[in-house]
Design a protein around this motif. Structure first.
Motif, PDB file in Angstrom:
ATOM      1  N   ALA A  97       0.857  -1.194   0.000  1.00  0.00           N
ATOM      2  CA  ALA A  97       0.000   0.000   0.000  1.00  0.00           C
ATOM      3  C   ALA A  97       0.894   1.246   0.000  1.00  0.00           C
ATOM      4  CB  ALA A  97      -0.911   0.008   1.220  1.00  0.00           C
ATOM      5  N   ALA A  98       1.970   1.174   0.783  1.00  0.00           N
ATOM      6  CA  ALA A  98       2.892   2.309   0.861  1.00  0.00           C
ATOM      7  C   ALA A  98       3.619   2.501  -0.458  1.00  0.00           C
ATOM      8  CB  ALA A  98       3.908   2.078   1.979  1.00  0.00           C
ATOM      9  N   LEU A  99       4.056   1.394  -1.036  1.00  0.00           N
ATOM     10  CA  LEU A  99       4.777   1.482  -2.299  1.00  0.00           C
ATOM     11  C   LEU A  99       3.898   2.121  -3.370  1.00  0.00           C
ATOM     12  CD1 LEU A  99       7.351   0.794  -3.816  1.00  0.00           C
ATOM     13  CD2 LEU A  99       6.334  -1.398  -4.417  1.00  0.00           C
ATOM     14  N   ALA A 100       2.627   1.733  -3.381  1.00  0.00           N
ATOM     15  CA  ALA A 100       1.714   2.304  -4.371  1.00  0.00           C
ATOM     16  C   ALA A 100       1.664   3.818  -4.221  1.00  0.00           C
ATOM     17  CB  ALA A 100       0.319   1.705  -4.209  1.00  0.00           C
ATOM     18  N   ARG A 101       1.649   4.285  -2.961  1.00  0.00           N
ATOM     19  CA  ARG A 101       1.564   5.729  -2.743  1.00  0.00           C
ATOM     20  C   ARG A 101       2.862   6.423  -3.144  1.00  0.00           C
ATOM     21  NH1 ARG A 101      -1.609   8.109   1.011  1.00  0.00           N
ATOM     22  NH2 ARG A 101       0.154   8.789   2.250  1.00  0.00           N
ATOM     23  N   LEU A 102       3.976   5.710  -2.984  1.00  0.00           N
ATOM     24  CA  LEU A 102       5.257   6.311  -3.391  1.00  0.00           C
ATOM     25  C   LEU A 102       5.385   6.326  -4.916  1.00  0.00           C
ATOM     26  CD1 LEU A 102       7.526   4.723  -0.668  1.00  0.00           C
ATOM     27  CD2 LEU A 102       7.000   7.135  -0.960  1.00  0.00           C
ATOM     28  N   LEU A 103       4.926   5.248  -5.533  1.00  0.00           N
ATOM     29  CA  LEU A 103       5.033   5.185  -6.995  1.00  0.00           C
ATOM     30  C   LEU A 103       4.159   6.241  -7.660  1.00  0.00           C
ATOM     31  CD1 LEU A 103       5.286   1.373  -7.717  1.00  0.00           C
ATOM     32  CD2 LEU A 103       7.072   3.117  -7.771  1.00  0.00           C
ATOM     33  N   GLU A 104       3.073   6.589  -6.984  1.00  0.00           N
ATOM     34  CA  GLU A 104       2.212   7.654  -7.510  1.00  0.00           C
ATOM     35  C   GLU A 104       3.029   8.905  -7.793  1.00  0.00           C
ATOM     36  OE1 GLU A 104      -1.914   6.888  -5.397  1.00  0.00           O
ATOM     37  OE2 GLU A 104      -1.152   8.915  -5.056  1.00  0.00           O
ATOM     38  N   ILE A 105       3.970   9.195  -6.879  1.00  0.00           N
ATOM     39  CA  ILE A 105       4.818  10.384  -7.071  1.00  0.00           C
ATOM     40  C   ILE A 105       5.716  10.167  -8.278  1.00  0.00           C
ATOM     41  CG2 ILE A 105       6.605  11.836  -6.050  1.00  0.00           C
ATOM     42  CD1 ILE A 105       5.586  11.132  -3.331  1.00  0.00           C
ATOM     43  N   ASP A 157       5.334   8.307 -10.757  1.00  0.00           N
ATOM     44  CA  ASP A 157       4.613   8.186 -12.026  1.00  0.00           C
ATOM     45  C   ASP A 157       4.182   9.526 -12.590  1.00  0.00           C
ATOM     46  OD1 ASP A 157       4.943   5.540 -12.156  1.00  0.00           O
ATOM     47  OD2 ASP A 157       2.969   4.984 -11.374  1.00  0.00           O
ATOM     48  N   THR A 158       4.230  10.569 -11.760  1.00  0.00           N
ATOM     49  CA  THR A 158       3.855  11.891 -12.278  1.00  0.00           C
ATOM     50  C   THR A 158       4.985  12.395 -13.170  1.00  0.00           C
ATOM     51  OG1 THR A 158       2.842  12.251 -10.135  1.00  0.00           O
ATOM     52  CG2 THR A 158       3.044  14.164 -11.582  1.00  0.00           C
ATOM     53  N   PRO A 159       4.669  12.757 -14.420  1.00  0.00           N
ATOM     54  CA  PRO A 159       5.747  13.196 -15.310  1.00  0.00           C
ATOM     55  C   PRO A 159       6.392  14.492 -14.834  1.00  0.00           C
ATOM     56  CG  PRO A 159       3.630  13.048 -16.475  1.00  0.00           C
ATOM     57  CD  PRO A 159       3.350  12.778 -15.046  1.00  0.00           C
TER      58      PRO A 159
END
Ligand SMILES: Nc1ncnc2c1ncn2[C@@H]1O[C@H](COP(=O)(O)OP(=O)(O)OP(=O)(O)O)[C@@H](O)[C@H]1O
Ligand SMILES: [Mg+2]
Length: 573
Positions: A288-296, A298-300
């Protein structure tokens, strides 16, 4: 990493040896053939196995956890590097507290998944596999029977696993909200106190905290099912073994040593079984944490970083040209700039006036590509912005923005921010030009005076002049001052402008102001209204037009005259 894994396996082997030694010991003693040597042999070997475990446990802990720390370090750096290149628009809809929470709490969960999680998986897999193997070696049928309760564990995990994952995401999201609230309250503590909102905010925080607690308690409750069920199941397995195995021993088809050894291995299975629950826990929180970090990640990043410009220029002269520039902040927002066409020849000054919200700040934010202008609209020295390397472009522009930000460091650090290589003389010249020297001399530590969070120890005007010095010391061919004198009195402003004239010879300047006095000496002045240039020309030409500019001028003139009048009146009475 591999040393850590090897040490982990050795530790496990040490642990696994103990029941086997116990089994052999019992069987030897019960057979009655013991001699003094064997009486000592088994206890000594068991102690040895335990010793091996102790030593190697230390190694795997330091190595495996060290490994996860390295990954965490790398990952965190990557995210911060990425964050710094994200477009400004990202930060207008993302909260600082939320980002902070991701970089700290979520990062910790991710690391725990890597460190403890990976370790526990390997540990559990190895122990389960070997224990099972040894159990089969001792008695295959008993092994089969004792594993009967196992499938229920799988069902349990599948049943509640997903729900726990969702709940973890909720908990972490809420923690972000909580962090944001605290962060904004501390940053805005002046407002909170000035409006006597301490209690209100406290109550609000209390509500948020309460919800956080409720979410966490709910999570605990869900986990609460897992451990007892696991314990019951392993108890069940133990019962089966004692019952069936006991009967076999009584019938003489199994030795007592074998039963004790078998029982020992069954016991060793309990921890890995529980560990699986623990790993699932870590894994769900971690992912769950990784998903929230990857969100950042993934932002171009901002366009300028994606496709770096390639046109090399040895020196920027500073001619600025805007061609029919239309701009809106988001695709569904109204147009902020509507068809701006403007040429500012190199080495000239351009004044920009207009009512609040007319688009003045927007206009100048596009020049250093803080926001991305549409293609084919902005040219510097005839080169389109996106063709210039970002570094060249930003080096060429000294920017004093309307809302000043100073770092919590010394005045010197703040002024040198964009030009670390400047000498002390440069520093003093810049401070002089910005009319900052007399203020600095009042501080005991002068340039080394530390500024508090957001420079609270400077007055508004001092901050603006510090920011001006920061822009000047870059020695840029283009200087943009966005309402940079709004907190400075008119007399100081006039002195700064007078001095700047010398410094700015040959440089291009854009001066934005609400005061006519700031811009009246500019080579050309534009009046912006609703994102359009409605009047342009020199001060005299604009006065002759008798339009917006003229009316603004009249109003300000009148105010000044009235001020002067009341000053004189005050002096006489
Ligand atoms: N980051 C942003 N995202 C979306 N809209 C924005 C943003 N910044 C400004 N705007 C909008 O763009 C319009 C122009 O704002 P801008 O800051 O350019 O005005 P301004 O002329 O500088 O005003 P002021 O004289 O008060 O500084 C306003 O309507 C504002 O709401
Ligand atoms: Mg503005």
């Amino acid at each position: 990493m591999f040393i850590g894994l090897a040490a982990l396996i050795v530790t496990d082997v040490g642990g696994l040896a103990i029941p086997w030694l116990t089994k052999d010991a019992l069987d030897t003693y019960l057979a009655g053939s013991e001699r003094t040597v064997t009486l000592w042999k088994y206890p000594a070997l068991i102690v040895l196995a335990a010793g091996v475990q102790v030593i190697f446990r230390y190694f795997w802990r330091t190595h495996l956890f060290g490994f996860s720390r390295h990954i965490e370090w790398d990952f965190r750096n990557a995210i911060v590097a990425h964050l710094q290149r994200l477009p400004l628009s990202y930060f207008t809809h993302t909260k600082t507290g939320d980002l902070m929470s991701r970089l700290t709490n979520d990062m910790v969960s991710f690391r725990e998944m890597l460190g403890m999680g990976v370790m526990a998986v390997i540990d559990a897999a190895f122990t389960i596999a070997t224990s099972l193997l040894l159990m089969v070696v001792i008695d295959p049928w008993l092994t089969l029977w004792s594993l009967l309760p196992l499938p229920s564990i799988t069902i349990l995990v599948l049943l509640i696993g997903n729900r726990i994952f969702d709940r973890y995401r909720d908990v972490q999201r809420h923690l972000s909200t909580l962090s944001t609230f605290v962060q904004e309250n501390l940053a805005g503590v002046r407002v909170v106190q000035a409006y006597v909102q301490e209690e209100n905010q406290q109550r609000h925080f209390d509500d948020l905290s309460r919800e956080y607690r409720a979410l966490n308690l709910d999570l605990v409750k869900r986990w609460g099912y897992v451990t007892p069920v696991m314990t019951v199941l392993s108890g069940l397995a133990a019962t089966i073994v004692l019952w069936l195995g006991g009967r076999k021993v009584a019938m003489g088809t199994m030795s007592l040593g074998e039963l004790v050894g078998f029982y020992g291995y069954l016991g060793m299975l309990t921890w890995p079984m529980l560990a699986i629950g623990y790993v699932i826990n870590l894994y769900q929180r971690g992912s769950a944490a990784l998903a929230r970090l990857l969100e950042i990640l993934d932002t171009p990043v901002a366009a300028g970083y994606q496709v770096p410009g390639t046109v090399q220029v040895s020196e920027v002269r500073g001619e600025i040209e805007l061609r029919n520039l239309f701009f809106r902040y988001t695709p569904d927002a109204p147009l902020t700039l509507q068809g701006i066409t403007l040429t500012i020849p190199a080495g000239t000054w351009c004044g920009v006036v207009g009512e609040t919200g007319a688009g003045k700040t927007t206009l100048v934010s596009l020049l250093p590509r803080l926001y991305e202008p549409p293609p084919g609209t902005i040219f510097i020295d005839g080169i389109e912005l996106c063709e210039l390397p970002l570094q060249t472009l930003k080096q060429a522009i000294g920017f004093v923005s309307q809302d000043i930000f100073l770092f919590s460091e010394t005045i010197r650090d703040n002024i040198l921010f964009g030009n670390g290589g400047a000498t002390s003389e440069d520093l003093e010249t810049a401070a002089d030009l910005a009319q900052l020297t007399s203020s600095i001399q009042e501080f005991t530590h002068q340039f080394d005076t530390l500024l508090g969070e957001r420079g609270v120890r400077l007055s508004g005007g001092q901050k603006q002049r510090t920011a001006l010095a920061r822009a000047i010391i870059k020695n840029p061919p283009i200087l943009i001052l966005d309402d940079a004198f709004s907190s400075v009195d008119i007399e100081t402003e006039e002195r700064i402008l007078e001095q700047l004239k010398g410094f700015m010879r040959g440089r291009t300047a854009i001066l934005i102001s609400h005061r006519i006095s700031t811009v009246m000496e500019a080579d050309q002045i534009v009046y912006l209204k609703d994102g359009r240039i409605v009047e342009r020309g020199s001060h005299e030409e604009l006065l002759a037009l008798r339009g917006y500019y003229y009316r603004l001028y009249r109003r300000q003139l009148l105010t000044r005259e009235l001020d002067a009048l009341s000053d004189n009146g005050g002096a006489r009475s």
